[in-house]
Enzyme design. Sequence first.
Site, PDB file in Angstrom:
ATOM      1  N   ASP A   1       0.975  -1.021  -0.002  1.00 46.23           N
ATOM      2  CA  ASP A   1      -0.103  -0.033   0.068  1.00 46.23           C
ATOM      3  C   ASP A   1       0.846   1.236  -0.042  1.00 46.23           C
ATOM      4  OD1 ASP A   1       0.474   0.957   2.672  1.00 46.23           O
ATOM      5  OD2 ASP A   1      -0.783  -0.748   3.268  1.00 46.23           O
ATOM      6  N   LYS A   2       0.292   2.401  -0.157  1.00 47.61           N
ATOM      7  CA  LYS A   2       0.943   3.794  -0.474  1.00 47.61           C
ATOM      8  C   LYS A   2       1.828   4.119   0.641  1.00 47.61           C
ATOM      9  CE  LYS A   2       0.140   8.554  -1.603  1.00 47.61           C
ATOM     10  NZ  LYS A   2      -0.856   9.539  -2.188  1.00 47.61           N
TER      11      LYS A   2
END
Length: 262
Positions: free
Chosen positions: A116-117
């Site tokens: 994820d980011k």
Amino acid sequence: MANKIEKEFKNRENKGPVRLNKYLSEAGICSRREADKLIEKGLVSVDGRRAETGMKVLPGQVVKVGSKPVAREEEMVVLAVNKPRGIVCTEERRERDSIVRFLNYPRRITYVGRLDKDSEGLLLMTNNGDIINKMMRAGNRHEKEYKVTVDKPVTADFLAKMSSGVAILDTVTRPCRTEQIGKYKFRIVLTQGLNRQIRRMCEALGYEVKELLRTRIMNIELGGLKPGQYRKLTDEELNELYEQIKDSSNETWKGTDRKKDG
């Protein structure tokens, strides 16, 4: 000496038909899903005729997108990347901070699983769809290792609950391995990749993840790669990877399954 995966890549289906969306993906044009959209819009032709969704092509047939002839990739690429925080695992061209834009690699490659980011660390990127499918199948139970920093002291009870399975996303996570490596840090080895799994597991137990670093995928180690750096896998790494995935299912992932891990 060429590695085993590369030999299979070069020999793949060269004597038989291949689905057109896979052909376009391996030609570096776009993903299979995007290829289907191009075909539906009538932008793809085979031997001068408008292509149809689901059709297969044989060696020697002329495939074009618009007026441009395309050909499948003949050189396999597998990279180990240290994804920095803030970079997004997506092929969406409108995303300014996508991993594809960030690397700007001269060949079309995509990620195997995702982070994820807000997570960082090891990400594999390749143009070999067979590797992607075999490594992403949850049923194949391939290991991924992470170092996690949380907001309060790690306890034996917390680690025991993490390793035995935590109720998240209408399921209970698989048993996994955990080890404390600092007052606020622990190591965890998973064999599945539910959406934001580690963060959700910690949250369910009253902890908040402050930092999440993936350090290993199967036999591939992050090692000394700095954020933003990448390297090609060695023949030794690829051969061992081949041995680990050769009996794995390569059924293609569908839809939102690409949005797992991290």
